[in-house]
Design an enzyme around this catalytic site. Structure first.
Site, short mmCIF file in Angstrom:
data_model
loop_
_atom_site.label_atom_id
_atom_site.label_comp_id
_atom_site.label_asym_id
_atom_site.label_seq_id
_atom_site.Cartn_x
_atom_site.Cartn_y
_atom_site.Cartn_z
N ASP A 459 0.83 -1.21 0.00
CA ASP A 459 0.00 0.00 0.00
C ASP A 459 0.86 1.25 0.00
O ASP A 459 0.47 2.29 -0.52
CB ASP A 459 -0.92 0.00 1.23
CG ASP A 459 -0.13 -0.01 2.53
OD1 ASP A 459 0.91 -0.70 2.59
OD2 ASP A 459 -0.55 0.65 3.49
N GLU A 465 4.36 0.04 7.58
CA GLU A 465 3.23 -0.72 7.05
C GLU A 465 3.73 -1.55 5.88
O GLU A 465 4.07 -2.71 6.04
CB GLU A 465 2.10 0.22 6.65
CG GLU A 465 0.76 -0.47 6.48
CD GLU A 465 -0.39 0.53 6.50
OE1 GLU A 465 -1.50 0.12 6.12
OE2 GLU A 465 -0.19 1.69 6.89
N ASP A 472 -6.37 -2.29 -2.24
CA ASP A 472 -5.53 -1.47 -3.11
C ASP A 472 -5.14 -2.25 -4.36
O ASP A 472 -5.13 -1.71 -5.47
CB ASP A 472 -4.26 -1.03 -2.36
CG ASP A 472 -4.57 -0.28 -1.07
OD1 ASP A 472 -5.33 -0.81 -0.26
OD2 ASP A 472 -4.02 0.82 -0.87
N TRP A 529 -12.23 -5.47 -0.50
CA TRP A 529 -10.88 -5.92 -0.18
C TRP A 529 -10.78 -7.42 -0.47
O TRP A 529 -9.99 -7.84 -1.31
CB TRP A 529 -10.54 -5.57 1.27
CG TRP A 529 -9.97 -4.20 1.44
CD1 TRP A 529 -8.68 -3.88 1.80
CD2 TRP A 529 -10.64 -2.94 1.29
NE1 TRP A 529 -8.52 -2.52 1.85
CE2 TRP A 529 -9.70 -1.91 1.54
CE3 TRP A 529 -11.94 -2.56 0.94
CZ2 TRP A 529 -10.02 -0.55 1.47
CZ3 TRP A 529 -12.26 -1.20 0.86
CH2 TRP A 529 -11.32 -0.22 1.12
N GLU A 740 -1.92 9.23 -0.89
CA GLU A 740 -2.98 8.48 -0.20
C GLU A 740 -4.23 9.33 -0.03
O GLU A 740 -5.35 8.81 -0.09
CB GLU A 740 -2.45 8.03 1.17
CG GLU A 740 -3.42 7.22 1.99
CD GLU A 740 -2.78 6.72 3.28
OE1 GLU A 740 -3.35 5.79 3.88
OE2 GLU A 740 -1.72 7.26 3.69
#
Length: 890
Positions: A459, A465, A472, A529, A740
């Protein structure tokens, strides 16, 4: 002339170490004629050498197929090189003659072939406190070598050296997979690195994803607390003898100069601890300790599936900045992912540091708050008075700016190079137009893919992260498949998705699934997702004509639909569980990241969409009973959706941009209800002064829906907005990748937030799909997946005077461009590769005055008139390059 070119095996050019029982062969045709279609082919396979007799010959096969031909009749032996050649015939009987030979080489094939032992640093040795130990051993080579292959993997990440030379050009091997289920090994041709007599092999291990920090809760060793190495070297002599050198307890180990190496935090290197020649046979390792052998399962080991991470390019800094705080900062001019290679001069023991950041704050100072706990810091301790050059090994950073410490006042830009790293995907797509800002947007989309396609589709590449978020990935995969050949990349990732899928069919938020290791009670299976389990395989099929990926993922796709169906009381609505909703939608309530569109609306819409794709998949695979069952299910989902979310007068009960976009994109409203949804979407856009309010879920489809429903002008107006919120707003603020948040940097220079504000986050780059499909007009056709058949439908776009795109398909280059010429003439150029055909709609054209290369188009070679409509003239084109000109109808 007919020629067979660009032979590939499993998408790859002469791959080593394939563990595929039935490899698939693809090729392209080249011809100077139009309308070329393959009528037959012949494949020959030879073992060990391109000379001699074929061990397998397909004979002449009457078929147009030139991609993904599985060699099902050939029995593959381990560790064997197979050369193959292809010849083809076209519809006029012309023969290409044999192509130049290409090859693939099989790997170990069976788990039992591993003779090596897992080895590592013994506990309590003191070396174990160092995250990056050295391991080495010497061995003898006795005779003339025919070939040598080294097979290796690790728990952690590894690099190998042989006689002082780095082995291969891959980084972060063995890559990140679902380590409990799947662990890749790599194959290296090391023939040229060996010498007669004494030799030495060395390895250095790092924590990597296996043992390092992952996630935002300061957790590490999520897969295990012991790095380990597995190596097997096969040396084949010209007299057919073979030596096998393996990792075992004969290996020696010691600490290395790499004192700390973490993907998030950077690397610490003490050059004073270097041991020159440590991977040479002449090195004295008498003071090194013995390695320890471990009993670790080898049944999960698989050959490399994805293309490896490699150095892709190098950037030089464009400026040296002294910030208002007095910091010394390099500006590389591009938000990139990789590391900095630098040269330093000083004294032994002197420390220098490099801290990495994406942006400067509104005062021009170095800014790292958005990295959260990730340090992104490289610390180097100089080892001598001599000039020294260094680059990290097992860490990567996301950055444009680098703050220097300890270098003194005499900093030279030439001493620093930004090394760009990403999975070595072939660049396939190019888009450009008459607007410089849109071209910069395209640049930013591409660099977002470069930065986040590092072994898994992350991401973001900078903060704590860097995880494989499923949402995504599915939002961007269509755009990604235009820009690069992502088939091997996503094939590997989808196999990890299948491996990490829950027994009940649920799909974790991130793949590989580490969130459940950080928090065993973590949620999973959000709509949009988890739907990556269905959307991604189908997109690969459309883009590459790959039915094997559908076959492999079919049970996973079914399991996901089964999971949704089992949720809640009503099996045809999804109105239970946690969902991210329209993540980061601009119509969200204060203090929440989730947009205003009802989450059960989104969930049910995606339930219908994924089920529709499963129906198509079942039909492609010939599973007619399944297709019928899921068609019935789809009908009931749509009925339930209509009853729940569409009023009797045909109005959606959820009045948001995203709700109308999803209903239209997924075909959930028809007739008058569809018209109302289109009109409502237009009204909502007018209310927002033609600005989007969509988040992660609605944005990928917004412009597609507008153009598909006759409002391309509105889609273009959206694209060309330069104030917040818009794609081009970011560019006015200096963005070189996709953000983002639409307002990651606000008008006053302040930031959207400190804790979740990535400046390299590719999801909103999904607008690239629309640029290729509608502005330039290249669209895949389900009737001929993989662009065997395709559509060319360029849209003359308000605000542009020209646009062009080209992409390298499995069959060759596809091109589409349009340009407004003086006098009201439109020029359209189309390239159709051999063995394909294209349905082309020339906008606002009439047959009268329509020319191809200066002559009447309907009489041109390779051109067939299909129909004349209110939208323009539709033609069917065979292969070739076409140049159309015509007056634009008023």
């Amino acid at each position: 002339m007919l020629e067979v070119t660009k032979l590939r095996c499993e998408y790859l050019d002469n791959p080593l170490g394939l563990d595929v029982a039935h490899p698939r062969i693809s090729w392209q045709l080249r011809s100077d004629r139009r309308g070329v279609v393959q009528s037959a082919y012949q494949i020959q396979v030879k073992e060990g050498s391109p000379e001699g007799d074929a061990i397998w010959d397909s004979g002449r096969v009457e078929s147009e197929q030139s991609v993904h031909i599985a060699l099902t009749e050939l029995t593959i032996q381990p560790r064997t090189r197979y050369y193959y050649q292809v010849q083809a015939w076209d519809g006029q009987g012309a023969c290409s003659g044999w192509s130049a030979p290409a090859y693939w080489e099989s790997g170990l094939l069976q788990h039992s072939a591993w003779q090596a032992q897992w080895i590592g640093v013994p506990a309590g040795s003191g070396i174990a406190e160092e995250p990056c130990p050295y391991l080495r051993r010497t061995f003898q080579v006795s005779g003339a070598i025919q070939s040598a292959r080294l097979y290796a993997t690790a728990l952690g990440v590894y690099e190998l050296e042989l006689n002082g030379q780095r082995v291969g050009d891959s980084y972060f091997t063995p890559g990140w997979t679902s380590y409990e289920h799947r662990l890749q090994y790599q194959t290296y041709d090391v023939t040229s690195l060996l010498q007669n007599g004494a030799n030495a092999i060395g390895a250095v291990l790092g924590n990597g994803w296996y043992g390092g920090f992952l996630g935002w809760k300061d957790k590490k060793q999520l897969y295990g607390d012991q790095t380990a190495l597995l190596v097997q070297l096969h040396v084949t002599y010209t007299d057919r003898r073979e030596d096998v050198i393996v990792s075992d307890e004969q290996w020696k180990t010691a600490g290395s100069p790499i004192l700390m190496s973490e993907i998030y935090h950077g690397e610490t290197y003490d050059a004073r601890l270097e041991t020159p020649g440590w991977s040479l046979s002449s090195f004295n390792d008498s003071e090194w300790g013995n390695a320890t052998a471990f009993s670790i399962d080898k049944s999960i080991i698989i050959a490399q599936e994805n293309v490896p991470v490699q150095k892709a390019e190098a950037l030089k800094p464009i400026a040296l900045i002294t910030t208002p705080k007095g910091e010394t900062v390099l500006d590389f001019g591009q938000n990139m992912v990789g590391w900095v290679r630098f040269t330093v001069r000083g004294t032994a023991g002197q420390e220098v540091g490099l801290e990495h950041a994406e942006v400067l704050d509104h005062e021009g100072n170095f800014y790292t708050d958005n990295l959260r706990s990730a340090k992104q810091y490289v610390r180097y301790i100089i080892g001598s008075e001599q000039e020294e050059t260094y680059e990290p090994r097992f860490t990567f950073q996301g950055f444009r700016y680098v703050k220097l410490s300890g270098f003194g006042d005499d900093v030279r830009l030439d001493d620093f190079t930004g090394v760009v790293l990403h999975s070595a995907m072939e660049r396939t797509g190019h888009f450009a137009c008459s607007d410089a800002l849109v071209n910069q947007l395209q640049h930013n989309i591409l660099w977002g893919q470069k930065g986040n396609f590092l072994d898994v589709p992350t991401d973001c590449p900078q903060r704590d992260e860097r995880l494989g978020w499923t949402g995504d990935a599915q939002m961007f995969i269509s755009t990604a498949s235009f820009l690069m050949n992502v088939a091997p990349f996503f094939t590997k990732w989808l196999r990890d998705l299948k491996a990490d899928q829950l027994d009940n069919g649920g799909v974790p938020f991130v793949i590989p699934d580490v969130l459940s290791k950080i928090d065993p009670a973590s949620r999973h299976s959000s709509a949009a997702w988890g739907d990556a389990a269905v959307i991604c395989p189908w997109t690969l099929y459309l883009s590459y004509g790959d039915t094997r990926i559908l076959e492999e993922q079919y049970e996973s796709m079914k399991a996901w639909i089964g999971y949704i169906r089992s949720q809640g009381v009503d099996p045809y609505l999804w109105n239970t569980g946690f969902h991210f909703g329209d993540w980061l939608g601009l119509d969200s309530k204060p203090d929440t990241y989730i947009g205003a569109t009802d989450r059960d609306f989104i969930a049910t819409a995606f339930y219908a969409y994924s089920t529709s794709l499963l129906v198509k998949t079942a039909k492609v695979l010939g599973k007619e009973e399944d297709a019928s069952e899921y068609e019935r299910l789809l009908g009931r989902i749509v009925e339930a959706f209509t009853e729940e979310f569409v009023t009797p007068s045909g109005r959606l009960s959820v009045p948001t941009q995203t709700a109308n976009v999803l209903a239209l994109m997924f075909g959930l409203v028809q007739g008058a209800a569809r018209d109302r949804a289109v009109n409502k979407l237009l009204a909502l856009l007018e209310e927002s002064k033609t600005h989007l309010t969509t988040g992660f879920v609605g944005t990928p489809y917004l412009n597609l829906v507008l153009s598909e429903n006759g409002h391309h002008d509105v889609a273009c107006k959206l694209l060309f907005q330069t104030d917040y919120p818009s794609w081009l707003y970011q560019i006015t603020k200096g963005a070189t990748t996709i953000w983002e948040h639409w307002d990651g940097i606000k008008e006053d220079g302040s930031f959207w937030s400190r804790d979740m504000n990535s400046f390299n986050h590719y999801a909103y780059g999904s607008i690239g799909d629309w640029l290729y499909r509608y502005v330039a007009g290249i669209q895949a056709d389900e009737a001929g997946p993989g662009y065997k058949q395709f559509l060319v439908r360029p849209h003359v776009s308000p605000g542009l005077t020209w646009a062009e795109a080209r992409m390298e398909s499995m069959y060759g280059e596809i091109g589409s461009s349009w340009r407004q010429l003086e006098g009201g003439t439109l020029e359209v150029k189309v390239t159709v590769p051999p063995n394909t055909n294209a349905s082309v709609l020339l906008p606002d054209a009439r047959t009268e005055g329509l020319l191809e290369s200066g002559s009447p188009a309907i009489n041109a070679e390779g051109v067939r008139l299909a129909e004349t409509t209110d939208q323009g003239v539709r033609l069917v084109l065979g292969s070739g390059q076409y140049h159309f000109t015509y007056p634009i109808s008023s």
